[in-house]
Write an enzyme that holds these catalytic residues in place. Structure first.
Site, PDB file in Angstrom:
ATOM      1  N   GLN A 101      38.477 -22.739  18.633  1.00  0.00           N
ATOM      2  CA  GLN A 101      39.460 -22.629  17.767  1.00  0.00           C
ATOM      3  C   GLN A 101      40.521 -23.862  18.133  1.00  0.00           C
ATOM      4  OE1 GLN A 101      42.592 -19.657  17.513  1.00  0.00           O
ATOM      5  NE2 GLN A 101      41.808 -18.897  15.547  1.00  0.00           N
ATOM      6  N   HIS A 182      42.743 -23.082  13.050  1.00  0.00           N
ATOM      7  CA  HIS A 182      43.753 -21.848  13.110  1.00  0.00           C
ATOM      8  C   HIS A 182      44.877 -22.203  11.983  1.00  0.00           C
ATOM      9  CE1 HIS A 182      46.087 -18.932  14.375  1.00  0.00           C
ATOM     10  NE2 HIS A 182      45.960 -18.725  15.583  1.00  0.00           N
ATOM     11  N   HIS A 185      48.781 -16.943  11.445  1.00  0.00           N
ATOM     12  CA  HIS A 185      49.624 -16.583  12.544  1.00  0.00           C
ATOM     13  C   HIS A 185      50.875 -17.261  12.672  1.00  0.00           C
ATOM     14  CE1 HIS A 185      46.187 -14.243  14.197  1.00  0.00           C
ATOM     15  NE2 HIS A 185      46.449 -13.754  13.132  1.00  0.00           N
ATOM     16  N   TYR A 187      51.438 -20.511  12.832  1.00  0.00           N
ATOM     17  CA  TYR A 187      51.447 -21.930  13.523  1.00  0.00           C
ATOM     18  C   TYR A 187      51.502 -23.157  12.677  1.00  0.00           C
ATOM     19  CZ  TYR A 187      50.414 -18.753  17.451  1.00  0.00           C
ATOM     20  OH  TYR A 187      50.665 -17.758  18.342  1.00  0.00           O
ATOM     21  N   ARG A 234      40.511 -19.957  10.125  1.00  0.00           N
ATOM     22  CA  ARG A 234      41.003 -18.451  10.247  1.00  0.00           C
ATOM     23  C   ARG A 234      42.417 -18.641   9.301  1.00  0.00           C
ATOM     24  NH1 ARG A 234      42.606 -14.256  14.954  1.00  0.00           N
ATOM     25  NH2 ARG A 234      41.394 -12.767  14.317  1.00  0.00           N
ATOM     26  N   GLY A 323      38.885  -8.114  19.080  1.00  0.00           N
ATOM     27  CA  GLY A 323      39.687  -8.890  20.078  1.00  0.00           C
ATOM     28  C   GLY A 323      39.688  -8.206  21.439  1.00  0.00           C
ATOM     29  N   ARG A 324      40.789  -7.183  21.505  1.00  0.00           N
ATOM     30  CA  ARG A 324      41.109  -6.422  22.630  1.00  0.00           C
ATOM     31  C   ARG A 324      40.061  -5.919  23.380  1.00  0.00           C
ATOM     32  NH1 ARG A 324      46.661  -4.914  20.070  1.00  0.00           N
ATOM     33  NH2 ARG A 324      45.546  -5.022  18.509  1.00  0.00           N
TER      34      ARG A 324
HETATM   35  C1  STR Z   1      49.482 -13.903  18.161  1.00  0.00           C
HETATM   36  C2  STR Z   1      48.331 -14.603  17.394  1.00  0.00           C
HETATM   37  C3  STR Z   1      47.761 -15.821  17.636  1.00  0.00           C
HETATM   38  O1  STR Z   1      47.112 -16.304  16.798  1.00  0.00           O
HETATM   39  C4  STR Z   1      47.687 -16.191  19.133  1.00  0.00           C
HETATM   40  C5  STR Z   1      48.575 -15.342  19.821  1.00  0.00           C
HETATM   41  C6  STR Z   1      48.415 -15.980  21.490  1.00  0.00           C
HETATM   42  C7  STR Z   1      49.886 -15.691  22.174  1.00  0.00           C
HETATM   43  C8  STR Z   1      50.469 -14.437  21.958  1.00  0.00           C
HETATM   44  C9  STR Z   1      50.663 -14.261  20.368  1.00  0.00           C
HETATM   45  C10 STR Z   1      49.440 -14.244  19.521  1.00  0.00           C
HETATM   46  C11 STR Z   1      51.665 -12.952  20.048  1.00  0.00           C
HETATM   47  C12 STR Z   1      52.968 -12.899  20.849  1.00  0.00           C
HETATM   48  C13 STR Z   1      52.683 -13.219  22.347  1.00  0.00           C
HETATM   49  C14 STR Z   1      51.950 -14.473  22.513  1.00  0.00           C
HETATM   50  C15 STR Z   1      51.996 -14.938  24.290  1.00  0.00           C
HETATM   51  C16 STR Z   1      53.526 -14.462  24.379  1.00  0.00           C
HETATM   52  C17 STR Z   1      54.017 -13.721  23.139  1.00  0.00           C
HETATM   53  C18 STR Z   1      52.005 -11.975  22.992  1.00  0.00           C
HETATM   54  C19 STR Z   1      48.494 -13.024  20.012  1.00  0.00           C
HETATM   55  C20 STR Z   1      55.066 -12.783  23.352  1.00  0.00           C
HETATM   56  O2  STR Z   1      55.024 -12.008  24.353  1.00  0.00           O
HETATM   57  C21 STR Z   1      55.920 -12.402  22.108  1.00  0.00           C
END
Ligand code: STR
Length: 366
Positions: A101, A182, A185, A187, A234, A323-324
């Site tokens: 990704q 990507h 979300h 980005y 995605r 995922g999880r």
């Molecule tokens: C959001 C969805 C995505 O595409 C990638 C990520 C990876 C990093 C994650 C992020 C997530 C959610 C917010 C997180 C972050 C790392 C630190 C941040 C959990 C899952 C916070 O704690 C706010």
């Protein structure tokens, strides 16, 4: 046998994948700094999960500027490519398939991980209040507020497109089975698409055509760099991750999927809003998505095997990504197939650290 439908092979692009239980992209923040190089441990971690029909790696930087989180890996130099090759070889040796990704985090970044300590780029200079993750002096993850971004110049936009193309070439060289852009979300690509973060008055802002331009140019550049059979994307329609897409609208979301469809990509990967507390898709919206996109649709976001089977049988999706559950169960697909209970998840080891919570989750007993 349980969930037969999920265990029929699927064709995407010019390849066959052995089942429809995929591993979702999962940021783990364990790469080596400096250099943003994935570790040998990552090879073990991904190879343990080769029972998935497809592994989508953690989001990976296409350039130094694309970095937003300390510990996320990159794919923009030869040293990183060499490290990734070890990983793809390990997955292929276990009969798995793996795509990387590719991301640019845009405003979800901090000046301390940016080249020359500059502010990160985005569509516009707007601080939406995001949090990222850096490392403290002991290498442990710490949460901090993102740095207010600056608006990307046209030269910088062209560089982003070139960086995605180069990363795609590196992905091919590293032995990946494809790339996933990507576009979700909140980005960079999503920051250009969302009106809330894009106030530009040039060709990259304003109308939906202009706001979609960067995402579509990135897709075209990646297809040029490899081919349409090895490029997926995605997106996260109707989800407001990272506070970026707050004023979304269904009609525009479907329009964007139609533009993506014209590119004939390997797949469309939907991150549904459910996992982050958003409103689940309506049946009407699922029908419109299916009509708008003609190749394979992968869906993720709070799925159970039951829901996945129902959605595949209804024809709305073709595969599911977990995922999880894949973090905690290296043999998730096999457990689902046999109806074996899942391991308990340990969220405190999701981000950063070493072996613990990474390669030490137990396989089911045979
Ligand atoms: C959001 C969805 C995505 O595409 C990638 C990520 C990876 C990093 C994650 C992020 C997530 C959610 C917010 C997180 C972050 C790392 C630190 C941040 C959990 C899952 C916070 O704690 C706010």
């Amino acid at each position: 046998m349980a969930y037969d439908t999920l265990f029929t092979p699927i064709e995407m692009g010019n390849q066959t994948f052995k089942n429809r239980v995929f591993m979702a992209p999962l940021t783990r923040l364990r790469a080596i700094e400096p250099g943003d190089i994935p570790t040998i441990l990552a090879a073990e971690y991904y190879a343990q999960r080769a029972g998935a029909g497809l592994i989508i790696t953690e989001a990976t930087q296409v350039s130094l500027q694309a970095k937003g989180y300390a510990g996320a890996p990159g794919i923009h130099d030869e040293e990183q490519v060499t490290a990734w090759k070890v990983i793809t070889d390990a997955v292929h040796a276990k009969d798995g398939k793996i795509v990387v990704q590719l991301w640019h985090t845009g405003l979800v970044s901090h000046e301390s991980v940016q080249p020359e300590g500059k502010a990160p780029i985005s569509a516009s200079k707007i601080n939406v209040g995001v949090r990222t993750s850096l490392r403290d002096d002991n290498g442990n993850p710490i949460r901090v507020e993102g740095t207010t971004p600056r608006a990307a110049s046209l030269d910088e936009i062209n560089q982003v497109i070139a960086d995605f193309a180069q990363a795609t070439k590196y992905a091919k060289q590293a032995g990946f089975d494809g790339v996933e852009i990507h576009g979700a979300h909140g980005y960079l690509l999503h920051q250009f698409w969302a009106e809330h973060t894009n106030k530009r008055d040039d060709n990259y802002g304003g109308s939906r055509e202009n706001r979609a331009r960067l995402m579509l140019q990135v897709i075209d550049a990646c297809v040029d760099a490899w081919d349409k059979d090895h490029v997926g994307i995605r997106v996260s329609p109707l989800g407001s991750f990272n506070n970026v897409d707050v004023g979304y609208n269904e009609e525009e979301a479907i329009w964007l999927v139609e533009q993506i469809n014209e590119r004939g990509l390997m797949y469309l990967h939907l991150s549904e809003p459910d996992w982050a507390g958003g409103t689940p898709y309506s049946t009407e919206f699922r029908q419109k998505l299916r009509q708008a996109f003609h190749n394979s649709i992968i869906a993720a976001g709070g799925y159970t095997p039951e829901k996945a089977q129902t959605m595949v049988e209804a024809g709305y999706i073709d595969a599911v990504a977990f995922g999880r559950d894949y973090i905690a169960n290296p043999d998730l697909a096999q457990r689902i197939k046999k109806g074996v209970a899942l391991n308990e998840q340990h969220p405190e080891t999701f981000y950063g650290g070493g072996i613990k919570g990474y390669t030490d989750y137990p396989f089911m007993s045979e």
